[in-house]
Design an enzyme around this catalytic site. Structure first.
Site, mmCIF file in Angstrom:
data_model
loop_
_atom_site.group_PDB
_atom_site.id
_atom_site.type_symbol
_atom_site.label_atom_id
_atom_site.label_comp_id
_atom_site.label_asym_id
_atom_site.label_seq_id
_atom_site.Cartn_x
_atom_site.Cartn_y
_atom_site.Cartn_z
ATOM 1 N N ASP A 60 -10.699 -57.574 -67.921
ATOM 2 C CA ASP A 60 -9.792 -57.187 -66.914
ATOM 3 C C ASP A 60 -8.501 -58.319 -66.973
ATOM 4 O OD1 ASP A 60 -8.254 -56.211 -64.609
ATOM 5 O OD2 ASP A 60 -9.148 -57.536 -63.205
ATOM 6 N N TYR A 78 -0.945 -58.443 -65.198
ATOM 7 C CA TYR A 78 -0.614 -57.412 -65.883
ATOM 8 C C TYR A 78 0.378 -56.581 -65.378
ATOM 9 C CZ TYR A 78 -4.011 -58.972 -69.891
ATOM 10 O OH TYR A 78 -4.761 -59.578 -70.609
ATOM 11 N N GLY A 79 -0.003 -56.296 -64.004
ATOM 12 C CA GLY A 79 0.888 -55.130 -63.257
ATOM 13 C C GLY A 79 2.152 -55.203 -63.226
ATOM 14 N N CYS A 116 -9.574 -52.458 -66.250
ATOM 15 C CA CYS A 116 -8.051 -52.768 -65.727
ATOM 16 C C CYS A 116 -7.220 -51.474 -65.955
ATOM 17 C CB CYS A 116 -7.613 -53.962 -66.609
ATOM 18 S SG CYS A 116 -5.631 -54.371 -66.164
ATOM 19 N N ASN A 117 -6.969 -50.982 -64.641
ATOM 20 C CA ASN A 117 -5.986 -49.739 -65.065
ATOM 21 C C ASN A 117 -4.651 -49.916 -65.674
ATOM 22 O OD1 ASN A 117 -7.194 -47.701 -62.749
ATOM 23 N ND2 ASN A 117 -7.838 -49.658 -62.219
ATOM 24 N N GLU A 160 -6.649 -61.900 -54.846
ATOM 25 C CA GLU A 160 -6.848 -63.327 -56.047
ATOM 26 C C GLU A 160 -7.003 -64.448 -54.797
ATOM 27 O OE1 GLU A 160 -7.230 -63.781 -59.336
ATOM 28 O OE2 GLU A 160 -7.612 -61.775 -59.708
ATOM 29 N N CYS A 177 -6.730 -49.422 -59.308
ATOM 30 C CA CYS A 177 -6.628 -50.807 -59.633
ATOM 31 C C CYS A 177 -8.118 -51.635 -59.348
ATOM 32 C CB CYS A 177 -5.464 -51.682 -58.909
ATOM 33 S SG CYS A 177 -5.367 -53.502 -59.494
ATOM 34 N N THR A 178 -8.634 -52.383 -60.337
ATOM 35 C CA THR A 178 -9.967 -52.632 -60.242
ATOM 36 C C THR A 178 -10.102 -53.727 -59.044
ATOM 37 O OG1 THR A 178 -9.629 -54.075 -62.244
ATOM 38 C CG2 THR A 178 -10.764 -52.043 -62.407
ATOM 39 N N HIS A 179 -8.792 -54.386 -58.607
ATOM 40 C CA HIS A 179 -8.926 -55.201 -57.429
ATOM 41 C C HIS A 179 -9.078 -54.679 -56.095
ATOM 42 C CE1 HIS A 179 -7.209 -58.181 -60.465
ATOM 43 N NE2 HIS A 179 -7.303 -59.307 -59.582
HETATM 44 N N1 DGL Z 1 -6.945 -55.341 -62.337
HETATM 45 C C1 DGL Z 1 -5.620 -54.888 -62.626
HETATM 46 C C2 DGL Z 1 -5.665 -53.356 -62.612
HETATM 47 O O1 DGL Z 1 -6.795 -52.679 -62.524
HETATM 48 C C3 DGL Z 1 -4.452 -55.236 -62.056
HETATM 49 C C4 DGL Z 1 -4.309 -56.820 -62.044
HETATM 50 C C5 DGL Z 1 -2.823 -57.209 -62.573
HETATM 51 O O2 DGL Z 1 -1.814 -56.800 -62.004
HETATM 52 O O3 DGL Z 1 -3.158 -57.823 -63.608
HETATM 53 O O4 DGL Z 1 -4.516 -52.809 -62.909
#
Ligand code: DGL
Length: 264
Positions: A9, A41-42, A72-73, A150, A182-184
């Site tokens: 992720d 990453y988003g 990670c989506n 986070e 989103c995995t968060h």
């Molecule tokens: N965990 C990431 C996802 O599933 C999002 C976090 C990020 O923006 O990096 O998209």
């Protein structure tokens, strides 16, 4: 030598997936990589996310893995339709998440929550429509959710206020199936459930991935470990006390060893 399952992720959110998988597959070893140094990453471009993803998949491949999971989506959007990486089975969260949402939804009206990158890509909408052209899909970017997780601001009035803002259309449209894209976001499940109400089904990546992994074992594409001498490694690209504490919290009650700082 025992082979493990590689999983990554952009940060620690993917630990919500690692936790579910480690509980469902108690003999399996896992090697997790959280790219904290380059999170989020988003809000990055598909080219950059892909470059980071390939780097991480190569790193995990070198750790002697038998399967690779993109937990990670945002990263999954740039690997859609790719089911192996350099000969190793590759799973992403978008295809199984979409299938599961269609399975549980009676009216095929589905909302997708995700980062800006995920929503901008329309990866869920395209996948859901490909699987069922009659489905109605509403997509909502929720860029403030990741920093809240986070920072550990969970079960908190601030989170509920933000959720109220992002989810108002979904509530208005009476949507009953919501993909946590989103995995968060599973960390915010109670805040989201409070805002959306008890009869809304929240579809999570961890659950759907465990079924995908089970299918790989069943079909013999990868082999199950038989003894319980497993190892769970959590590697991250930047390390501070904050991340150490957050990782313990996200994995709780599953124990994890010391976080390993790695250079990609
Ligand atoms: N965990 C990431 C996802 O599933 C999002 C976090 C990020 O923006 O990096 O998209």
């Amino acid at each position: 030598m025992k082979k493990s399952i590689g999983i990554f992720d952009s940060g620690l959110g993917g630990l919500t997936v690692l936790k579910v998988l480690s509980q469902k597959f108690p003999n399996e070893s896992f090697c997790y990589l959280g790219d904290i140094a380059r999170l989020p990453y988003g809000n990055k471009s598909p080219e950059t996310i892909r470059k980071y993803g390939v780097q991480i998949l190569k790193f995990l491949k070198d750790q002697n893995v038998k399967a690779l999971i993109i937990a990670c989506n945002s990263a999954s959007t740039v690997f859609l339709g790719e089911h192996e990486f350099e000969g190793i089975p590759l799973l992403n969260v978008i295809e199984p998440g979409s299938k599961e949402a269609l399975r549980v939804s009676a009216d095929k009206k589905i909302a997708v929550l995700g980062t800006s990158a995920t929503i901008r890509s329309h990866a869920y909408e395209k996948t859901l429509k490909r699987l069922d052209s009659s489905s109605v899909v509403i997509e909502q970017a929720c860029p403030l959710f990741v920093p809240l997780v986070e920072e550990g601001i969970v079960d908190d009035p601030i989170t509920e206020m933000v959720a109220e803002r992002y989810l108002s259309e979904i509530k208005k449209d009476k949507i009953k199936t919501v993909i946590l894209g989103c995995t968060h976001y599973p960390v915010l499940k109670s805040d989201l459930a409070k805002t959306l109400g008890p009869d809304v089904v929240l579809v999570e990546s961890g659950e759907v991935l465990s079924e995908q992994l089970q299918a790989l074992f069943k079909s013999g594409v990868i082999l199950k470990e038989v003894d319980n001498s497993r190892q769970i490694r959590v590697c991250i690209t930047d390390l501070t006390d904050h991340f150490e504490r957050l990782a313990q919290k996200l994995m709780n009650p599953e124990p994890i060893g010391q976080l390993e700082k790695v250079v990609l």
